[in-house]
Design a protein around this motif. Structure first.
Motif, PDB file in Angstrom:
ATOM      1  N   LEU A  20      14.947 -11.791   9.509  1.00  0.00           N
ATOM      2  CA  LEU A  20      14.752 -11.154   8.235  1.00  0.00           C
ATOM      3  C   LEU A  20      13.754 -11.940   7.398  1.00  0.00           C
ATOM      4  O   LEU A  20      14.137 -12.913   6.765  1.00  0.00           O
ATOM      5  CB  LEU A  20      16.066 -11.063   7.451  1.00  0.00           C
ATOM      6  CG  LEU A  20      17.327 -10.633   8.176  1.00  0.00           C
ATOM      7  CD1 LEU A  20      18.457 -10.582   7.173  1.00  0.00           C
ATOM      8  CD2 LEU A  20      17.132  -9.301   8.809  1.00  0.00           C
ATOM      9  N   ALA A  21      12.512 -11.586   7.435  1.00  0.00           N
ATOM     10  CA  ALA A  21      11.573 -12.004   6.409  1.00  0.00           C
ATOM     11  C   ALA A  21      11.142 -13.453   6.417  1.00  0.00           C
ATOM     12  O   ALA A  21      11.898 -14.367   6.683  1.00  0.00           O
ATOM     13  CB  ALA A  21      12.131 -11.690   5.035  1.00  0.00           C
ATOM     14  N   ALA A  23       9.667 -16.275   3.692  1.00  0.00           N
ATOM     15  CA  ALA A  23       9.793 -16.440   2.251  1.00  0.00           C
ATOM     16  C   ALA A  23       9.474 -17.864   1.856  1.00  0.00           C
ATOM     17  O   ALA A  23       9.528 -18.784   2.670  1.00  0.00           O
ATOM     18  CB  ALA A  23      11.216 -16.082   1.810  1.00  0.00           C
ATOM     19  N   PHE A  51      16.967 -20.783   1.238  1.00  0.00           N
ATOM     20  CA  PHE A  51      16.210 -19.534   1.287  1.00  0.00           C
ATOM     21  C   PHE A  51      16.238 -18.905  -0.099  1.00  0.00           C
ATOM     22  O   PHE A  51      17.303 -18.543  -0.614  1.00  0.00           O
ATOM     23  CB  PHE A  51      16.842 -18.597   2.322  1.00  0.00           C
ATOM     24  CG  PHE A  51      16.071 -17.332   2.575  1.00  0.00           C
ATOM     25  CD1 PHE A  51      15.136 -17.266   3.588  1.00  0.00           C
ATOM     26  CD2 PHE A  51      16.287 -16.202   1.805  1.00  0.00           C
ATOM     27  CE1 PHE A  51      14.433 -16.091   3.832  1.00  0.00           C
ATOM     28  CE2 PHE A  51      15.592 -15.024   2.033  1.00  0.00           C
ATOM     29  CZ  PHE A  51      14.653 -14.975   3.051  1.00  0.00           C
ATOM     30  N   LEU A  53      15.982 -16.314  -3.167  1.00  0.00           N
ATOM     31  CA  LEU A  53      16.184 -14.881  -3.409  1.00  0.00           C
ATOM     32  C   LEU A  53      15.504 -14.447  -4.704  1.00  0.00           C
ATOM     33  O   LEU A  53      15.884 -13.441  -5.308  1.00  0.00           O
ATOM     34  CB  LEU A  53      17.685 -14.565  -3.465  1.00  0.00           C
ATOM     35  CG  LEU A  53      18.449 -14.753  -2.152  1.00  0.00           C
ATOM     36  CD1 LEU A  53      19.930 -14.479  -2.351  1.00  0.00           C
ATOM     37  CD2 LEU A  53      17.892 -13.854  -1.053  1.00  0.00           C
ATOM     38  N   ILE A  57      14.845  -9.747   0.044  1.00  0.00           N
ATOM     39  CA  ILE A  57      14.703 -10.005   1.470  1.00  0.00           C
ATOM     40  C   ILE A  57      14.049  -8.774   2.100  1.00  0.00           C
ATOM     41  O   ILE A  57      14.495  -7.649   1.891  1.00  0.00           O
ATOM     42  CB  ILE A  57      16.070 -10.257   2.126  1.00  0.00           C
ATOM     43  CG1 ILE A  57      16.790 -11.417   1.435  1.00  0.00           C
ATOM     44  CG2 ILE A  57      15.916 -10.540   3.615  1.00  0.00           C
ATOM     45  CD1 ILE A  57      18.215 -11.624   1.916  1.00  0.00           C
ATOM     46  N   THR A  59      12.819  -6.364   5.205  1.00  0.00           N
ATOM     47  CA  THR A  59      13.048  -5.968   6.580  1.00  0.00           C
ATOM     48  C   THR A  59      12.329  -4.645   6.834  1.00  0.00           C
ATOM     49  O   THR A  59      12.153  -3.839   5.917  1.00  0.00           O
ATOM     50  CB  THR A  59      14.547  -5.803   6.891  1.00  0.00           C
ATOM     51  OG1 THR A  59      14.697  -5.318   8.224  1.00  0.00           O
ATOM     52  CG2 THR A  59      15.206  -4.814   5.944  1.00  0.00           C
ATOM     53  N   THR A  75      17.192  -6.515  -1.328  1.00  0.00           N
ATOM     54  CA  THR A  75      16.456  -6.176  -0.117  1.00  0.00           C
ATOM     55  C   THR A  75      15.328  -5.209  -0.421  1.00  0.00           C
ATOM     56  O   THR A  75      15.354  -4.470  -1.417  1.00  0.00           O
ATOM     57  CB  THR A  75      17.405  -5.565   0.936  1.00  0.00           C
ATOM     58  OG1 THR A  75      16.676  -5.310   2.132  1.00  0.00           O
ATOM     59  CG2 THR A  75      18.027  -4.267   0.448  1.00  0.00           C
ATOM     60  N   ARG A 113      13.291 -18.562   6.734  1.00  0.00           N
ATOM     61  CA  ARG A 113      13.685 -17.468   7.612  1.00  0.00           C
ATOM     62  C   ARG A 113      15.207 -17.392   7.732  1.00  0.00           C
ATOM     63  O   ARG A 113      15.903 -18.398   7.703  1.00  0.00           O
ATOM     64  CB  ARG A 113      13.073 -17.664   9.009  1.00  0.00           C
ATOM     65  CG  ARG A 113      13.245 -16.486   9.936  1.00  0.00           C
ATOM     66  CD  ARG A 113      12.554 -16.752  11.281  1.00  0.00           C
ATOM     67  NE  ARG A 113      11.106 -16.811  11.149  1.00  0.00           N
ATOM     68  CZ  ARG A 113      10.313 -15.740  11.114  1.00  0.00           C
ATOM     69  NH1 ARG A 113      10.829 -14.535  11.198  1.00  0.00           N
ATOM     70  NH2 ARG A 113       9.012 -15.875  11.011  1.00  0.00           N
ATOM     71  N   ILE A 114      15.699 -16.153   7.903  1.00  0.00           N
ATOM     72  CA  ILE A 114      17.101 -15.898   8.221  1.00  0.00           C
ATOM     73  C   ILE A 114      17.139 -15.214   9.576  1.00  0.00           C
ATOM     74  O   ILE A 114      16.466 -14.195   9.770  1.00  0.00           O
ATOM     75  CB  ILE A 114      17.767 -14.989   7.172  1.00  0.00           C
ATOM     76  CG1 ILE A 114      17.739 -15.640   5.788  1.00  0.00           C
ATOM     77  CG2 ILE A 114      19.208 -14.662   7.571  1.00  0.00           C
ATOM     78  CD1 ILE A 114      18.183 -14.704   4.681  1.00  0.00           C
TER      79      ILE A 114
END
Length: 546
Positions: A20-21, A23, A51, A53, A57, A59, A75, A113-114
């Protein structure tokens, strides 16, 4: 990144790997997470960037985007030309530490990254649920997720709450709120009690009188004066369209709705609607929908007409609840007086070589089980279904005393633990408001600490028998739960404690650590306007439940 090497974007692929993304890192994160239930393995890196916010996020997977929206994660759905991906990478999933459990997942959060790895949609959903609970403030006061590594899977497959709509029916929106709260804490079974003496709540196209007559009682006991009626007719039921809506809503949050159709007792509402289903050959036969709480004598006749009726009802149940592998058939608190007085019931006993009415109940349950099995469903019953002989293929829900599980486990049956000593959430939690709306069925102190300190595995169970324990459930019988505010007060925080004992490995449980994390659930519950019980007995929302 070469997107041509990816294999689709479905969340339903075994070995799913999602990233997911990209950042910018957050400022250092010093605050620890307060995840409930506690993951099986978690390593957080505090004092380092996490991470950020500050921005949503991103996707490019619509299904993942929908899940994140459901859970309140910030998101954004990326356009197709953005150079990032989310999709299955089967060869990489094992190296990412994906658990073998279908609901398990691995989650890695770095400042940039997640990454999630799982074997199913459910695993992805639970990873995202963990993320939603992991949002803290960084050193600059901005929302962030700490850098961390989690490998997680549930201890039990059945993590449930029982909702009783027979005595008091909650609205569709209220049930959806219940489902959202369950999903947030990784509970995954909503046991829906739909038929009883005080009302039949599921619309039947084939038997419309079940709701026209059986769905209505002439009055309801007054809160604080349980032996006095309010004089006001009470009628409620769920249309088939509403049931489908609720089932679909739950499914999108990885919760299976398991219906309960009560037999052979707790049947006054159905028998009032269709008197031919009862023991019409007994003296003074005059069924009516019950207007008080407790156990009452009306019990289905063991006739072919009754079994045809139940088969037709099961046909509708299977259509409305296609994803549930079970139909809960009750089986509890079935007085045998009417069978003893009925010449027809005695004739059935003699013809089938049954020694007593307990064996007649076992005969009845086995007949019902065959009907369910023929439609592709298994049965669950309360622990009374073992009286007179337990079917070797039935799942038993143990409510009276944990010791009742031993016989079933020794015989090889699956069990679900719901002993009223620990998991009846309609019971008193100790101190409560003097307002009659907060009356409970009993006095006592079944608070969240008593729930948390319990264990679904009883002493004396072998490792092989332990595998037959599907899980644990909290029951919310609604005789003394007239409003959603009272439901929330009775359910929370006990349901949160239940969630942890159902999910977290036993050796990881720590009541002091849990209490710290529990206190940090208050902002989430406040945001959802949940009227949870404070430790001093005060309702959080301080509302008058009438």
């Amino acid at each position: 990144m070469d997107k041509s090497k990816l294999i689709g974007t479905s969340l339903c692929t075994a070995g799913l790997l999602g990233t997911l993304a990209l950042a910018a890192p957050s400022a250092p994160v010093n605050e620890k997470t307060a995840i409930v239930p506690l993951p099986a393995s978690i390593a957080e890196q505090t004092g380092t960037p996490g991470f950020s916010l500050k921005n949503p996020i991103i996707t490019d997977n619509p299904a993942l985007y929908r899940h994140m929206q459901q859970l309140g994660l910030p998101t954004s759905l990326a356009p197709d030309n953005v150079d990032l991906f989310i999709g299955p990478d089967i060869s990489a999933s094992t190296s990412q530490g994906t658990t073998g459990n279908q609901e398990g997942y691995t989650l890695t959060v770095t400042p940039n990254r997640i990454t999630i790895a799982a074997n199913s949609d459910a695993g992805i959903f639970y990873a995202l649920t963990t993320l939603a609970q992991s949002i803290v403030k960084d050193a600059d006061g901005n929302a962030a997720i700490p850098s961390m590594n989690i490998t997680d899977a549930p201890r039990f497959e059945w993590r449930g709450l029982m909702v009783d709509s027979c005595r008091r029916a909650r609205s569709v929106d209220e049930i959806k709120k219940m489902i959202d709260l369950m999903a947030h804490y990784k509970l995954n079974r909503m046991h829906w009690h739909l038929t009883d003496d005080q009302g039949w709540r599921m619309e039947s196209k084939k038997y419309p009188k079940l709701t026209e007559i059986g769905g209505k009682r002439s009055e309801t006991p007054i809160m604080g004066q349980r032996n006095k009626g309010d004089g006001t007719p009470y009628q409620a039921f769920y249309t088939q369209e509403q049931i489908r809506d609720i089932v679909a809503y739950a499914k999108a949050r990885h919760i299976t709705v398991v219906p309960e159709i009560e037999v052979p007792g707790h049947a006054a509402a159905a028998i009032t609607a269709y008197p031919e289903l009862g023991n019409k050959d007994i003296p003074g036969y005059n069924p009516s929908v019950v207007t008080r709480w407790g156990v009452f004598p009306y019990i289905f006749s063991p006739s072919e007409e009754t079994f045809t009726f139940l088969d037709n009802i099961f046909a509708e149940v299977c259509e409305l609840f296609p994803d549930s592998p079970y139909i809960h058939i009750g089986g509890d608190e079935a007085p045998k007086d009417q069978w003893k007085k009925s010449p027809f019931a005695q004739k059935i006993m003699k013809e089938n070589g049954l020694k007593n009415e307990e064996e007649l109940q076992s005969y009845f349950i086995r007949r019902v089980e065959k009907l369910a099995n023929a439609r592709g469903k298994k049965i669950i019953g309360w622990d009374e279904i073992q009286e007179g002989g337990l079917s070797p293929t039935a799942t038993m829900m143990v409510w009276r005393d944990a010791k009742w599980a031993l016989h079933a486990l020794q015989q090889g049956n699956h069990v679900i633990m719901v002993p009223n000593s620990h998991y009846y959430f309609d019971y008193s939690q100790g101190a409560k408001p003097a307002d009659p709306a907060y009356e409970t069925i009993n006095s006592g102190n079944l608070d969240w600490k008593r729930v948390y300190q319990s264990d679904p595995i009883i002493p004396g169970v072998t490792p092989e028998q332990e595998k037959l324990v599907l899980g644990v459930q909290g029951n919310l019988w609604s005789e003394y739960i007239p409003t959603m505010q009272k439901w929330e007060y009775q359910a929370f925080p006990r349901a949160i404690a239940l969630a942890e004992i159902a999910w977290t490995p036993k050796e990881k449980k720590d009541i002091k650590d849990f209490e710290t994390r529990l206190q940090k659930q208050h902002p989430y519950l406040d945001g959802k306007k949940v009227n949870f019980r404070m430790d001093d007995g005060t309702p959080r929302q301080d509302r008058n439940a009438k």
